[in-house]
Motif scaffolding. Structure first.
Motif, mmCIF file in Angstrom:
data_model
loop_
_atom_site.group_PDB
_atom_site.id
_atom_site.type_symbol
_atom_site.label_atom_id
_atom_site.label_comp_id
_atom_site.label_asym_id
_atom_site.label_seq_id
_atom_site.Cartn_x
_atom_site.Cartn_y
_atom_site.Cartn_z
ATOM 1 N N GLY A 213 -8.561 12.263 -4.084
ATOM 2 C CA GLY A 213 -7.366 12.275 -3.531
ATOM 3 C C GLY A 213 -7.661 12.148 -1.835
ATOM 4 O O GLY A 213 -8.916 12.325 -1.316
ATOM 5 N N LYS A 214 -6.902 11.742 -1.024
ATOM 6 C CA LYS A 214 -6.859 11.805 0.483
ATOM 7 C C LYS A 214 -7.136 13.159 1.054
ATOM 8 O O LYS A 214 -6.761 14.181 0.302
ATOM 9 C CB LYS A 214 -5.461 11.230 1.042
ATOM 10 N N PRO A 215 -7.727 13.425 1.974
ATOM 11 C CA PRO A 215 -8.248 12.477 2.926
ATOM 12 C C PRO A 215 -9.673 11.813 2.686
ATOM 13 O O PRO A 215 -10.170 11.262 3.579
ATOM 14 C CB PRO A 215 -8.345 13.350 4.195
ATOM 15 N N SER A 216 -10.014 11.640 1.381
ATOM 16 C CA SER A 216 -11.291 11.067 0.932
ATOM 17 C C SER A 216 -10.993 9.689 1.373
ATOM 18 O O SER A 216 -9.863 9.167 1.275
ATOM 19 C CB SER A 216 -11.326 10.988 -0.549
ATOM 20 N N LEU A 217 -12.297 8.864 2.059
ATOM 21 C CA LEU A 217 -11.978 7.768 2.563
ATOM 22 C C LEU A 217 -12.272 6.742 1.158
ATOM 23 O O LEU A 217 -12.036 5.508 1.303
ATOM 24 C CB LEU A 217 -13.165 7.561 3.695
ATOM 25 N N HIS A 218 -12.547 7.226 -0.036
ATOM 26 C CA HIS A 218 -12.795 6.400 -0.914
ATOM 27 C C HIS A 218 -11.568 5.474 -1.248
ATOM 28 O O HIS A 218 -11.478 4.187 -1.506
ATOM 29 C CB HIS A 218 -13.029 7.232 -2.260
ATOM 30 N N LEU A 219 -10.404 6.173 -1.100
ATOM 31 C CA LEU A 219 -9.099 5.417 -1.407
ATOM 32 C C LEU A 219 -8.960 4.144 -0.579
ATOM 33 O O LEU A 219 -8.575 3.039 -0.576
ATOM 34 C CB LEU A 219 -7.987 6.284 -1.324
ATOM 35 N N TYR A 220 -9.230 4.273 0.797
ATOM 36 C CA TYR A 220 -9.267 3.533 1.893
ATOM 37 C C TYR A 220 -10.083 2.582 1.638
ATOM 38 O O TYR A 220 -9.977 1.195 1.897
ATOM 39 C CB TYR A 220 -9.256 4.066 3.127
ATOM 40 N N GLU A 221 -11.572 2.687 1.236
ATOM 41 C CA GLU A 221 -12.579 1.856 0.943
ATOM 42 C C GLU A 221 -12.012 0.938 -0.182
ATOM 43 O O GLU A 221 -12.405 -0.292 -0.169
ATOM 44 C CB GLU A 221 -13.930 2.471 0.475
ATOM 45 N N LEU A 222 -11.563 1.674 -1.061
ATOM 46 C CA LEU A 222 -10.731 0.315 -2.523
ATOM 47 C C LEU A 222 -9.908 -0.333 -1.746
ATOM 48 O O LEU A 222 -10.051 -1.759 -2.029
ATOM 49 C CB LEU A 222 -10.204 1.290 -3.384
ATOM 50 N N LEU A 223 -8.916 -0.126 -0.821
ATOM 51 C CA LEU A 223 -7.975 -0.808 -0.358
ATOM 52 C C LEU A 223 -8.654 -2.037 0.392
ATOM 53 O O LEU A 223 -8.306 -2.917 0.409
ATOM 54 C CB LEU A 223 -7.205 0.023 0.636
ATOM 55 N N LYS A 224 -9.550 -1.338 1.314
ATOM 56 C CA LYS A 224 -10.206 -2.439 2.266
ATOM 57 C C LYS A 224 -11.060 -3.518 1.455
ATOM 58 O O LYS A 224 -11.161 -4.877 1.818
ATOM 59 C CB LYS A 224 -11.210 -1.715 3.049
ATOM 60 N N ILE A 225 -11.713 -3.145 0.256
ATOM 61 C CA ILE A 225 -12.567 -4.224 -0.636
ATOM 62 C C ILE A 225 -11.577 -5.050 -1.009
ATOM 63 O O ILE A 225 -11.717 -6.348 -1.086
ATOM 64 C CB ILE A 225 -13.340 -3.367 -1.595
ATOM 65 N N SER A 226 -10.193 -4.533 -1.830
ATOM 66 C CA SER A 226 -9.324 -5.537 -2.504
ATOM 67 C C SER A 226 -8.820 -6.570 -1.510
ATOM 68 O O SER A 226 -8.667 -7.660 -1.472
ATOM 69 C CB SER A 226 -8.266 -4.675 -2.924
ATOM 70 N N LEU A 227 -8.420 -6.002 -0.041
ATOM 71 C CA LEU A 227 -7.935 -6.793 0.703
ATOM 72 C C LEU A 227 -8.664 -7.931 1.183
ATOM 73 O O LEU A 227 -8.302 -9.027 1.404
ATOM 74 C CB LEU A 227 -7.244 -6.188 2.129
ATOM 75 N N ALA A 228 -9.891 -7.609 1.253
ATOM 76 C CA ALA A 228 -11.020 -8.597 1.884
ATOM 77 C C ALA A 228 -11.331 -9.802 0.857
ATOM 78 O O ALA A 228 -11.175 -11.031 0.779
ATOM 79 C CB ALA A 228 -12.390 -8.022 2.325
#
Length: 303
Positions: A213-228
């Motif tokens: 869950g947030k604030p874990s950066l893991h979720l945002y890392e998954l977002l960043k990878i998918s967007l790229a």
């Protein structure tokens, strides 16, 4: 169809609620070259009476548990089944969190279906309830329980704002502390699934599937990878909007996403000024109504 039944149930349980205004001033800073807009769900797209998914007030939860037992026609042998069940549920969640933390997950997220199945099965084994526990019953019970314990409704101007973002040809995504019923809730209020509405599947990141869950950066890392990988979009071309300075603004900023704080409802606004990570932290913009996004998003000028 079980999904449609659950969506109909959410609509039936939910009552209209309005946001409680905050005294935060909007900061409508215009942000250029935005290609994707990604939202938090609870307290941002939707009013959440507890301010977040999974927050709890003991009395509300005991009443909700008892109501859910009765709505699901679960037969009980004990007048305190609601109280016992709600306590057991909180205990099971804590135990699962502890177990996951011991395995190195800093911000663990449970799947509420597994927890509730365990709780109802224990109540059955202890003869507190007598009805057979099935997957269908568990899912129905969760909806009856959760939407009573944490009342929700769409934020004002939700649909028109999402339509505006789509008309600008920007991608729509989600990063949310969520459960299996969160997409069903969105469907109940938008009138169709979030994907049919125009959200992009690979940039919708749900904590219960990521097991963090947030604030874990893991979720945002998954977002960043998918967007790229799938869209060739960089974090600086993404606006992330949430109501929590730590879980949303701080976390998204760690990966260089642009951020807007949603300060439109007192129930869910979390400024976190006692957290060292948020003391000097500023979002790129502050909105108090979703419609203000129209004033801050400047799409990429295509050459």
């Amino acid at each position: 169809n079980m999904t449609n039944n659950l969506i109909a149930k959410i609509r039936h349980i939910s009552k209209a609620i309005s946001p409680i205004p905050t005294d935060t001033e909007p900061f409508l800073n215009r942000l250029s070259d935005i290609k994707a807009v990604v939202f938090d769900v609870y307290g941002t797209l939707f009013i959440s009476s507890s301010g977040d998914v999974g927050a709890h007030d003991e009395n509300i939860h005991q009443t909700a548990f008892a109501s859910a037992l009765s709505e699901c026609k679960i037969k009980t042998n004990n007048p305190n089944a609601g109280e016992i069940g709600a306590r057991l549920q909180i205990e099971e969640i804590k135990n699962e969190h502890t177990k996951m933390q011991e395995n190195g997950v800093k911000n663990p997220e449970i799947d509420i279906r597994e927890i509730t199945d365990t709780v109802l099965t224990k109540l059955k084994n202890e003869d507190i309830i007598t009805t057979e526990v099935t997957e269908c019953l568990t899912n129905q019970f969760i909806i009856e329980y959760e939407f009573r314990a944490n009342k929700s409704a769409p934020m004002p101007n939700l649909i028109s704002t999402l339509n505006f973002i789509k008309e600008k040809n920007l991608l729509l995504g989600i990063v949310s502390n969520a459960q299996f019923y969160t997409p069903l809730m969105i469907n109940a209020y938008l009138g169709k699934s979030h994907l049919d509405f125009g959200f992009t599947k690979d940039i919708c990141i749900w904590s219960y599937l990521a097991k963090e869950g947030k604030p874990s950066l893991h979720l945002y890392e998954l977002l960043k990878i998918s967007l790229a990988k799938n869209h060739e979009i960089l974090p600086k071309e993404v606006l992330y909007i949430g109501n929590d300075m730590l879980k949303d603004v701080w976390a998204a900023k760690q990966l260089n996403f642009k951020t807007a704080l949603f300060a439109g409802d007192k129930r869910s606004l979390r400024l976190r000024q006692d957290d060292s990570r948020c003391k000097e932290l500023k979002a790129d913009a502050i909105i108090t109504n979703l419609s203000q996004l129209k004033e801050i998003i400047l799409p990429t000028i295509k050459n």
